[in-house]
Scaffold this motif. Structure first.
Motif, PDB file in Angstrom:
ATOM      1  N   GLN A 213       0.800  -1.219   0.000  1.00 16.14           N
ATOM      2  CA  GLN A 213       0.000   0.000   0.000  1.00 16.14           C
ATOM      3  C   GLN A 213       0.836   1.273   0.000  1.00 16.14           C
ATOM      4  OE1 GLN A 213      -3.265  -0.167  -0.439  1.00 16.14           O
ATOM      5  NE2 GLN A 213      -3.244  -2.404  -0.355  1.00 16.14           N
ATOM      6  N   VAL A 214       1.969   1.246   0.696  1.00 17.74           N
ATOM      7  CA  VAL A 214       2.814   2.439   0.784  1.00 17.74           C
ATOM      8  C   VAL A 214       3.834   2.467  -0.345  1.00 17.74           C
ATOM      9  CG1 VAL A 214       4.434   3.725   2.229  1.00 17.74           C
ATOM     10  CG2 VAL A 214       2.491   2.545   3.288  1.00 17.74           C
ATOM     11  N   GLU A 215       4.476   1.312  -0.596  1.00 13.71           N
ATOM     12  CA  GLU A 215       5.531   1.267  -1.599  1.00 13.71           C
ATOM     13  C   GLU A 215       5.039   0.851  -2.980  1.00 13.71           C
ATOM     14  OE1 GLU A 215       8.462  -1.340   0.037  1.00 13.71           O
ATOM     15  OE2 GLU A 215       8.672  -0.169   1.900  1.00 13.71           O
ATOM     16  N   GLY A 216       3.787   0.391  -3.069  1.00 15.67           N
ATOM     17  CA  GLY A 216       3.215   0.045  -4.370  1.00 15.67           C
ATOM     18  C   GLY A 216       3.676  -1.270  -4.956  1.00 15.67           C
ATOM     19  N   GLN A 217       4.150  -2.174  -4.111  1.00 18.07           N
ATOM     20  CA  GLN A 217       4.584  -3.479  -4.609  1.00 18.07           C
ATOM     21  C   GLN A 217       3.368  -4.334  -4.994  1.00 18.07           C
ATOM     22  OE1 GLN A 217       7.576  -4.418  -5.282  1.00 18.07           O
ATOM     23  NE2 GLN A 217       8.821  -2.889  -4.222  1.00 18.07           N
ATOM     24  N   PRO A 218       3.505  -5.217  -6.002  1.00 24.35           N
ATOM     25  CA  PRO A 218       2.373  -6.039  -6.450  1.00 24.35           C
ATOM     26  C   PRO A 218       2.172  -7.268  -5.574  1.00 24.35           C
ATOM     27  CG  PRO A 218       4.286  -6.503  -7.808  1.00 24.35           C
ATOM     28  CD  PRO A 218       4.705  -5.409  -6.851  1.00 24.35           C
ATOM     29  N   PHE A 219       1.881  -7.032  -4.310  1.00 20.29           N
ATOM     30  CA  PHE A 219       1.733  -8.129  -3.355  1.00 20.29           C
ATOM     31  C   PHE A 219       0.273  -8.289  -2.959  1.00 20.29           C
ATOM     32  CE2 PHE A 219       6.164  -7.014  -1.415  1.00 20.29           C
ATOM     33  CZ  PHE A 219       6.778  -7.398  -2.603  1.00 20.29           C
ATOM     34  N   ASP A 220      -0.098  -9.513  -2.646  1.00 18.49           N
ATOM     35  CA  ASP A 220      -1.408  -9.771  -2.068  1.00 18.49           C
ATOM     36  C   ASP A 220      -1.228 -10.727  -0.901  1.00 18.49           C
ATOM     37  OD1 ASP A 220      -4.078  -9.541  -1.654  1.00 18.49           O
ATOM     38  OD2 ASP A 220      -4.704 -10.367  -3.588  1.00 18.49           O
ATOM     39  N   ILE A 221      -2.176 -10.678   0.037  1.00 16.88           N
ATOM     40  CA  ILE A 221      -2.122 -11.483   1.248  1.00 16.88           C
ATOM     41  C   ILE A 221      -3.122 -12.626   1.144  1.00 16.88           C
ATOM     42  CG2 ILE A 221      -2.760 -11.496   3.706  1.00 16.88           C
ATOM     43  CD1 ILE A 221      -1.518  -8.726   3.942  1.00 16.88           C
ATOM     44  N   ILE A 222      -2.694 -13.813   1.549  1.00 20.53           N
ATOM     45  CA  ILE A 222      -3.589 -14.945   1.732  1.00 20.53           C
ATOM     46  C   ILE A 222      -3.917 -15.016   3.216  1.00 20.53           C
ATOM     47  CG2 ILE A 222      -3.781 -17.463   1.602  1.00 20.53           C
ATOM     48  CD1 ILE A 222      -1.837 -17.356  -0.783  1.00 20.53           C
ATOM     49  N   TRP A 223      -5.158 -14.713   3.565  1.00 22.65           N
ATOM     50  CA  TRP A 223      -5.552 -14.679   4.977  1.00 22.65           C
ATOM     51  C   TRP A 223      -5.887 -16.069   5.521  1.00 22.65           C
ATOM     52  CZ3 TRP A 223      -4.459 -10.560   7.732  1.00 22.65           C
ATOM     53  CH2 TRP A 223      -4.398  -9.303   7.097  1.00 22.65           C
ATOM     54  N   ASP A 224      -6.048 -17.021   4.642  1.00 21.17           N
ATOM     55  CA  ASP A 224      -6.312 -18.394   5.062  1.00 21.17           C
ATOM     56  C   ASP A 224      -5.216 -18.870   5.999  1.00 21.17           C
ATOM     57  OD1 ASP A 224      -7.459 -21.050   5.003  1.00 21.17           O
ATOM     58  OD2 ASP A 224      -5.839 -21.608   3.639  1.00 21.17           O
ATOM     59  N   GLY A 225      -5.629 -19.411   7.162  1.00 21.13           N
ATOM     60  CA  GLY A 225      -4.655 -19.964   8.097  1.00 21.13           C
ATOM     61  C   GLY A 225      -3.743 -18.966   8.757  1.00 21.13           C
ATOM     62  N   GLN A 226      -4.096 -17.693   8.750  1.00 23.64           N
ATOM     63  CA  GLN A 226      -3.230 -16.702   9.386  1.00 23.64           C
ATOM     64  C   GLN A 226      -2.928 -17.107  10.831  1.00 23.64           C
ATOM     65  OE1 GLN A 226      -4.852 -12.942  10.780  1.00 23.64           O
ATOM     66  NE2 GLN A 226      -6.867 -13.434   9.911  1.00 23.64           N
ATOM     67  N   ILE A 227      -1.670 -16.941  11.228  1.00 20.96           N
ATOM     68  CA  ILE A 227      -1.245 -17.253  12.598  1.00 20.96           C
ATOM     69  C   ILE A 227      -1.379 -15.976  13.416  1.00 20.96           C
ATOM     70  CG2 ILE A 227       0.572 -18.144  14.080  1.00 20.96           C
ATOM     71  CD1 ILE A 227      -0.209 -20.218  12.068  1.00 20.96           C
ATOM     72  N   VAL A 228      -2.349 -15.951  14.300  1.00 19.27           N
ATOM     73  CA  VAL A 228      -2.689 -14.736  15.044  1.00 19.27           C
ATOM     74  C   VAL A 228      -1.921 -14.712  16.362  1.00 19.27           C
ATOM     75  CG1 VAL A 228      -4.564 -13.405  16.067  1.00 19.27           C
ATOM     76  CG2 VAL A 228      -4.981 -14.751  13.999  1.00 19.27           C
ATOM     77  N   GLU A 229      -1.353 -13.566  16.660  1.00 22.86           N
ATOM     78  CA  GLU A 229      -0.511 -13.470  17.845  1.00 22.86           C
ATOM     79  C   GLU A 229      -0.567 -12.057  18.411  1.00 22.86           C
ATOM     80  OE1 GLU A 229       4.025 -14.833  19.179  1.00 22.86           O
ATOM     81  OE2 GLU A 229       3.426 -14.860  17.075  1.00 22.86           O
ATOM     82  N   TRP A 230      -0.243 -11.956  19.695  1.00 22.10           N
ATOM     83  CA  TRP A 230      -0.077 -10.662  20.340  1.00 22.10           C
ATOM     84  C   TRP A 230       1.383 -10.242  20.232  1.00 22.10           C
ATOM     85  CZ3 TRP A 230      -5.016 -10.011  21.311  1.00 22.10           C
ATOM     86  CH2 TRP A 230      -5.780 -11.065  21.791  1.00 22.10           C
ATOM     87  N   ASP A 231       1.606  -8.950  20.381  1.00 18.25           N
ATOM     88  CA  ASP A 231       2.959  -8.437  20.546  1.00 18.25           C
ATOM     89  C   ASP A 231       2.867  -7.298  21.549  1.00 18.25           C
ATOM     90  OD1 ASP A 231       5.836  -8.352  19.510  1.00 18.25           O
ATOM     91  OD2 ASP A 231       5.217  -6.267  19.325  1.00 18.25           O
ATOM     92  N   GLY A 232       3.877  -7.158  22.398  1.00 18.44           N
ATOM     93  CA  GLY A 232       3.746  -6.118  23.412  1.00 18.44           C
ATOM     94  C   GLY A 232       5.023  -5.835  24.172  1.00 18.44           C
ATOM     95  N   TRP A 233       4.855  -5.154  25.296  1.00 14.49           N
ATOM     96  CA  TRP A 233       5.970  -4.612  26.062  1.00 14.49           C
ATOM     97  C   TRP A 233       6.297  -5.464  27.274  1.00 14.49           C
ATOM     98  CZ3 TRP A 233       8.221  -1.172  23.254  1.00 14.49           C
ATOM     99  CH2 TRP A 233       7.515  -0.185  22.547  1.00 14.49           C
ATOM    100  N   VAL A 234       7.587  -5.472  27.616  1.00 16.37           N
ATOM    101  CA  VAL A 234       8.051  -5.969  28.913  1.00 16.37           C
ATOM    102  C   VAL A 234       9.062  -4.965  29.461  1.00 16.37           C
ATOM    103  CG1 VAL A 234       7.696  -8.383  28.270  1.00 16.37           C
ATOM    104  CG2 VAL A 234       9.963  -7.352  27.975  1.00 16.37           C
ATOM    105  N   VAL A 235       9.144  -4.912  30.780  1.00 21.16           N
ATOM    106  CA  VAL A 235      10.053  -3.974  31.456  1.00 21.16           C
ATOM    107  C   VAL A 235      11.204  -4.754  32.071  1.00 21.16           C
ATOM    108  CG1 VAL A 235      10.266  -2.182  33.217  1.00 21.16           C
ATOM    109  CG2 VAL A 235       8.089  -2.468  31.991  1.00 21.16           C
TER     110      VAL A 235
END
Length: 368
Positions: A254-276
């Motif tokens: 979307q930003v760089e205009g590359q001809p890419f598409d995403i396959i959402w099938d089987g997406q591995i869903v995960e959190w990401d966050g902070w630790v101190v």
């Protein structure tokens, strides 16, 4: 344990978690460790820059060391020289670091902002996302992406099975050099339902089955280590498809205009966050920053710059258009119903229990 850390764990630093700038206005440099690339940029624009504008005594220094965060924290702790103030980390690594005592436990309702309607943080963050020492920022997914220029218009891949189908989708594939995602997708493509994957993968037979499936494409695999490599391999047409983080692929397309598409099938869903990190020199300042950077508005603001879903329920209605592109970001979120039709929710407990042995086996398999 220092008196400063004791005061935090006892909830005695409420003043440091009331609003930005609540602690003494002394000059302070905060070294914040993250993943680099488009993701760090989204944090800089949504969190760091606004916070520093409100707190001119604070200078945030970015370190792109999150890919090796656990090893880095261990080394600094063992050396008695903790130089990182805040670290962006995956939940499974955060749990290990928490068990080892090298990061601080978090009293979520004491140290984090409530939702605008007063809902406590512990109830506003998405179910299952908070950890004893972990504060989530985003919901992201690892997906399969492909270069649309490299396939006929009437034969574009649309499912994880395509990753393992070199006859109908010829060309090299780029996979991350770790077992996570690869083993789950191998079983999924071999017919295991998403909800059963970790039960199967916990057995020796299931592990053998996953590696056998990966064997079928091994000669077609290119391995990547850093998140920026996957879209670069696709752009250079060194591979026809690649595993990657959905935000990186969004940015490239979307930003760089590359001809890419995403396959959402089987997406591995995960959190990401902070630790101190424990034994850091700027814990009070870090907690003040965290109170600000993890509130409802700030998590929604990050979605203006990258296609990761905010980890708070109260943030979701505030997600709108991309700050630069003006496109609706909701349709690019992993959790959008149109994308969330066959998710595999990453089981951090599984990877805490089995990660070491599977990482060793995967590393050996890569070299065979």
């Amino acid at each position: 344990m220092s008196m400063k850390k004791l005061s935090i764990l006892a909830g005695g630093v409420a003043a440091a978690a009331i609003s930005a700038g609540a602690y003494a206005q002394e000059p302070v440099n905060l070294t914040i460790v993250s993943w680099g690339g488009a993701y760090t940029e989204s944090q800089v624009r949504a969190y760091h820059e606004p916070y520093m504008e409100e707190n001119p005594n604070v200078e945030i220094i970015n370190d792109d060391g999150s890919a090796n965060a656990l090893a880095g924290l261990r080394a600094q702790s063992q050396a008695g020289n903790v130089t990182w103030d805040l670290v962006d980390m995956l939940p499974s690594d955060a749990q290990l670091a928490c068990d080892e005592g090298i990061i601080l436990p978090i009293d979520h309702d004491e140290m984090l902002a409530p939702a605008p309607d007063g809902t406590p943080a512990s109830e506003d963050f998405l179910p299952g996302s908070l950890g004893e020492c972990f504060i989530p920022q985003i919901v992201y997914s690892t997906i399969l992406a492909y270069n649309t220029d490299l396939f006929p218009e009437d034969a574009q891949p649309d499912a994880i099975e395509a990753l393992f189908d070199v006859e109908n989708y010829p060309g090299r594939r780029a996979l991350q050099d770790r077992p996570g995602t690869n083993l789950e997708w191998a079983l999924y493509a071999d017919g295991v339902a998403p909800e059963d994957i970790y039960d199967v993968l916990a057995t020796p037979e299931g592990q053998d089955r996953a590696f056998a499936k990966l064997d079928t494409i091994k000669e077609h695999i290119v391995f990547w280590t850093e998140g920026a490599q996957a879209p670069q391999l696709l752009a250079d047409e060194e591979v026809v498809m690649a595993t990657g983080y959905n935000g990186r692929i969004f940015n490239a397309a979307q930003v760089e205009g590359q001809p890419f598409d995403i396959i959402w099938d089987g997406q591995i869903v995960e959190w990401d966050g902070w630790v101190v990190p424990a034994d850091g020199d700027n814990v009070d300042a870090v907690m003040d920053y965290l109170y600000y950077a993890t509130d409802t508005q700030r998590l929604a603001d990050q979605a203006k710059f990258i296609s990761y879903g905010p980890a708070r329920a109260s943030s979701a209605p505030l997600v709108g258009e991309h700050a630069d592109l003006g496109i609706d970001m909701n349709e690019h979120m992993p959790t959008n119903p149109d994308n969330y039709y066959s998710p595999i929710v990453l089981d951090n407990d599984f990877w805490t229990d089995y990660g070491d042995e599977l990482r060793e086996r995967f590393a050996n398999w890569m070299l065979q």
